[in-house]
Design an enzyme around this catalytic site. Structure first.
Site, mmCIF file in Angstrom:
data_model
loop_
_atom_site.group_PDB
_atom_site.id
_atom_site.type_symbol
_atom_site.label_atom_id
_atom_site.label_comp_id
_atom_site.label_asym_id
_atom_site.label_seq_id
_atom_site.Cartn_x
_atom_site.Cartn_y
_atom_site.Cartn_z
ATOM 1 N N LYS A 116 6.495 -40.687 -17.898
ATOM 2 C CA LYS A 116 6.918 -39.989 -16.679
ATOM 3 C C LYS A 116 7.139 -40.946 -15.513
ATOM 4 O O LYS A 116 7.972 -40.704 -14.640
ATOM 5 C CB LYS A 116 5.889 -38.917 -16.305
ATOM 6 C CG LYS A 116 5.956 -37.665 -17.148
ATOM 7 C CD LYS A 116 5.016 -36.596 -16.610
ATOM 8 C CE LYS A 116 5.257 -35.261 -17.293
ATOM 9 N NZ LYS A 116 5.000 -35.301 -18.732
ATOM 10 N N GLU A 200 2.081 -36.400 -7.600
ATOM 11 C CA GLU A 200 3.302 -36.173 -6.847
ATOM 12 C C GLU A 200 3.192 -34.898 -6.029
ATOM 13 O O GLU A 200 2.313 -34.055 -6.258
ATOM 14 C CB GLU A 200 4.519 -36.116 -7.780
ATOM 15 C CG GLU A 200 4.460 -35.039 -8.823
ATOM 16 C CD GLU A 200 5.544 -35.187 -9.888
ATOM 17 O OE1 GLU A 200 6.074 -36.309 -10.056
ATOM 18 O OE2 GLU A 200 5.857 -34.186 -10.549
ATOM 19 N N GLU A 275 14.362 -31.260 -17.130
ATOM 20 C CA GLU A 275 13.588 -30.248 -16.408
ATOM 21 C C GLU A 275 13.569 -30.571 -14.927
ATOM 22 O O GLU A 275 13.352 -31.722 -14.525
ATOM 23 C CB GLU A 275 12.170 -30.180 -16.970
ATOM 24 C CG GLU A 275 12.139 -29.855 -18.459
ATOM 25 C CD GLU A 275 10.858 -29.176 -18.890
ATOM 26 O OE1 GLU A 275 9.993 -28.918 -18.034
ATOM 27 O OE2 GLU A 275 10.725 -28.880 -20.090
ATOM 28 N N GLU A 292 11.097 -34.186 -15.641
ATOM 29 C CA GLU A 292 11.007 -34.964 -16.866
ATOM 30 C C GLU A 292 12.184 -34.604 -17.757
ATOM 31 O O GLU A 292 12.869 -33.608 -17.526
ATOM 32 C CB GLU A 292 9.693 -34.672 -17.605
ATOM 33 C CG GLU A 292 9.537 -33.224 -18.039
ATOM 34 C CD GLU A 292 8.204 -32.947 -18.709
ATOM 35 O OE1 GLU A 292 7.556 -33.913 -19.166
ATOM 36 O OE2 GLU A 292 7.803 -31.780 -18.773
ATOM 37 N N ASN A 294 12.843 -33.785 -21.749
ATOM 38 C CA ASN A 294 12.286 -33.540 -23.074
ATOM 39 C C ASN A 294 13.330 -33.958 -24.106
ATOM 40 O O ASN A 294 14.394 -33.341 -24.215
ATOM 41 C CB ASN A 294 11.912 -32.075 -23.249
ATOM 42 C CG ASN A 294 10.716 -31.713 -22.391
ATOM 43 O OD1 ASN A 294 9.677 -32.354 -22.465
ATOM 44 N ND2 ASN A 294 10.861 -30.696 -21.558
ATOM 45 N N PHE A 352 -7.182 -13.867 -20.599
ATOM 46 C CA PHE A 352 -6.355 -14.636 -21.523
ATOM 47 C C PHE A 352 -7.184 -15.568 -22.422
ATOM 48 O O PHE A 352 -6.741 -16.656 -22.776
ATOM 49 C CB PHE A 352 -5.292 -15.446 -20.765
ATOM 50 C CG PHE A 352 -4.332 -14.593 -19.996
ATOM 51 C CD1 PHE A 352 -3.208 -14.078 -20.603
ATOM 52 C CD2 PHE A 352 -4.568 -14.284 -18.666
ATOM 53 C CE1 PHE A 352 -2.319 -13.274 -19.900
ATOM 54 C CE2 PHE A 352 -3.698 -13.481 -17.952
ATOM 55 C CZ PHE A 352 -2.573 -12.968 -18.576
#
Length: 652
Positions: A116, A200, A275, A292, A294, A352
């Site tokens: 990254k 960031e 992205e 990024e 992918n 969840f």
């Protein structure tokens, strides 16, 4: 063209690749771990090879075993799917060294975009907008606090080599930086073998939008429009759609141009995804930044296929075989709207919590095509199979296409109501609730949508009054069908806190004195019941209880109790039984690995304090005290495997 392809993956993506290869007349080889010996992908391929034990590091992440299987079966190409080895440049190089084609981008592009920190420098040099942040890896906690203060809060702490939502935490202040830094580093090392961290700026009202790129080995690179993936939980995507309700044609052009520029800068071919994080607070749409790239097929690729009519797996295979793209940018047309939801083995009614176990019943909705809505299901499970703690908890992907966004969302709700899954808990109700949520329907999305709209947890989608009336009538019909000798009228039906007076005479139902037009088609086998309530069709799944049913429909479960009115009138005066408090026992809410214990016998604790951390489904989950107290006993040790509801700690 290739004669035989080995799929270095499992589950739904392996099945999906096999289907396309078969349609192209290409033989396939599946690989499987001990946990997947009877999995559908292993049975579906022309050949299947065992590659090791259940743990991914000893099977699906073992490049040597994958390559040995390819050599043993004579495969001339390997498709990595997504996850596992799909973004390992060393694996792509090993394939080349073995004389086996890697169906994906060149190793140099994978390496360039896999870091990254380095990828942002490349993106900046290629003229791509980049999120403000620190350009280098963070060495320690002290530097993390200093860098975050300089950038300005809120900040995102994330793994340099990360992806898929792993190794990411949002920090609103220095206290949260100090609380999250070590956890992010551990997750990064466990998931990617690389514990470097970057920090960031967190973008206001962030929307997650990505551009699908496709290039061949002859210099042609184009984009296939965008997908919006803003509905996320813990930075993992839950809903994806194409196109985005926020992106204008001008934005699409600007984003596409930058994505192509980046792909060209790294010598890219095959499919890939750039992205972007986009500020929803900027109505101009100009505030979009590179996150990024992918360098693989994305989980959500079916929505792009649905609106473009392209098979992206086929395109990957053809590009890897050296073919030129058979179309140009001007030929790409975006038609209609597609939405994908991810069915996970997790319990939305219990915050969840991950769920595992055997699929006692599994029946996907019928896949359809036509002029109206289309339904597609990508899965890699079967009834009787097991959702294992060793792998990702996704059971299936549900994709719907329709001419409009609203119609695609409505088709999602209908298809989710037809999805029969018993065994592990699933997020089916939650997905249907999202599809009906007014804010989702408006397209007012951010990556904080779930946290903002379900801050107090999920208790089911709100039910319309007419739906509840229909369920009350249905409950009486089913009760009488089960017991033909039961009385024919004067019932009280309780649904949650509401009570309905239901009368039936001469096959006419009356709810609270108002006639109800109710028709019921009793389905066979595992299929849900088809109900019509005052002319509106509804799909309902029912589980019997001693005094009624639990109905599942339209994004909620409804516990329904049916009593003759004379008994119900008496029962309403009874006090509910007392329930024992469980505040003194800390139990495992999920199966997993006990990573850390933060307390020992005799410690004084306060409500909200972290007591232990369990790793489940590749994520760390902290357990907190719900009350003040003193630790009486600790019943487990760090490193233990625990099961759901296992006693961990008792308080006094």
């Amino acid at each position: 063209m290739f004669a035989k392809i080995l799929i270095a993956n499992r589950g739904e993506i392996a099945c999906r690749i096999i289907r396309t290869a078969r349609a192209m007349g290409i033989a396939t080889v599946a690989v499987y771990s001990d946990a997947d010996a009877r999995a559908p992908h292993a049975a579906m391929a022309d050949e299947a090879v065992r590659i090791g034990p259940a743990a991914a590091r000893d099977s699906y992440l073992d490049a040597d075993r994958i390559l040995a299987a390819a050599r043993a079966t004579g495969a001339d190409a390997i498709h990595p799917g997504y996850g596992f080895l799909s973004e390992r440049a060393a694996f792509a190089e090993a394939c080349a060294d073995a004389g086996i084609a890697f169906i994906g981008p060149p190793p140099a592009a994978i390496a360039a975009m896999g870091d990254k920190i380095a990828s942002k420098e490349l993106a900046r040099a290629a003229g791509v907008n980049v999120v403000p942040g620190h350009p280098h890896a963070i060495e320690d906690l002290a530097e993390a606090a200093e860098v975050a203060a300089r950038i300005g809060y809120p900040v995102m702490i994330k793994a340099s080599a990360g992806g898929g939502g792993k190794g990411m935490r949002l920090a609103q202040d220095e206290r949260e930086v100090r609380a999250h830094f070590d956890a992010v580093r551990r997750e990064a090392l466990a998931s990617f073998g690389d514990d470097r961290i970057l920090i960031e700026r967190f973008i206001a009202q962030p929307r997650h939008i990505e551009i699908q790129v496709l290039g061949d080995q002859h210099g042609t690179i184009l984009h296939l429009g965008e997908r919006e993936c803003s509905i996320q939980r813990r930075h993992q995507k839950v809903v994806e759609e194409a196109p985005s309700p926020f992106v204008t044609p001008a934005m699409r052009q600007a984003m596409g141009d930058q994505a192509i520029a980046l792909a060209r800068a790294v010598g890219y071919h095959s499919v890939g995804t750039v992205e972007l994080i986009v500020s929803g607070a900027d109505p101009s749409g100009e505030s979009f930044y590179f996150l990024e790239m992918n360098t693989r097929l994305q989980v959500e690729h079916p929505v792009t296929e649905a609106i473009t009519g392209l098979d992206l797996v086929e395109q990957m295979i053809r590009v890897a075989a050296g073919e030129r793209l058979g179309f140009a940018q001007a030929d790409v047309r975006l038609n209609g709207w597609a939405i994908e939801t991810r069915l996970y083995a997790e319990d939305p009614y219990r915050d969840f919590l991950p769920s595992t176990g055997r699929l006692v019943r599994y029946q996907a909705p019928a896949q359809t095509e036509g002029q109206g809505a289309h339904v597609r299901v990508d899965d890699g499970v079967a009834e009787g199979g097991e959702v294992s703690r060793f792998y990702d908890p996704m059971i299936a992907k549900l994709i719907t296409w329709a001419p409009t966004r609203d119609a695609a969302a409505i088709a999602q709700v209908d298809a989710l109501d037809r999805f029969v899954i018993e065994g592990p808990a699933t997020n089916r109700d939650f997905l249907a609730a999202l599809m009906q949520h007014p804010r989702f329907r408006r397209g007012d999305l951010t990556t904080g949508f779930i946290a903002e709209e379900f801050a107090d947890g999920f208790a089911g989608a709100p039910a319309a009054p007419d739906l509840l009336r229909g369920l009350a009538g249905l409950a009486v019909l089913l009760t009488q069908a089960r017991d033909p000798g039961a009385e024919r009228s004067n019932w009280t039906v309780r649904i949650g806190a509401q009570a309905f007076a239901v009368d039936r005479a001469d096959d006419t139902l009356t709810i609270d004195g108002t006639p109800l037009a109710l028709s019921l088609h009793r389905a066979r086998g595992n299929a849900p019941m088809e109900l019509t309530i005052d002319g509106e069709p509804v799909m309902v799944q029912a589980d019997r209880t001693l005094t009624g049913h639990v109905f599942h429909t339209r994004g909620a479960r409804h516990a329904v109790r049916v009593l003759p009115r004379r008994i119900a009138d008496y029962a309403c005066h009874l006090k509910p039984p007392a329930t024992a408090s469980d505040e003194k026992t800390i139990a495992a809410p999920m199966p997993g690995l006990l990573m850390r214990l933060e307390v020992r016998a005799g410690d004084t604790i306060a409500a909200g304090q972290t007591l232990a951390v369990i790793e489940a489904m590749k994520m760390e989950n902290a357990l907190h005290a719900t009350t003040d107290g003193i630790v009486d006993a600790v019943h487990v040790a760090a490193g233990d495997s625990v099961i759901v509801d296992q006693r961990l700690i008792t308080l006094r």
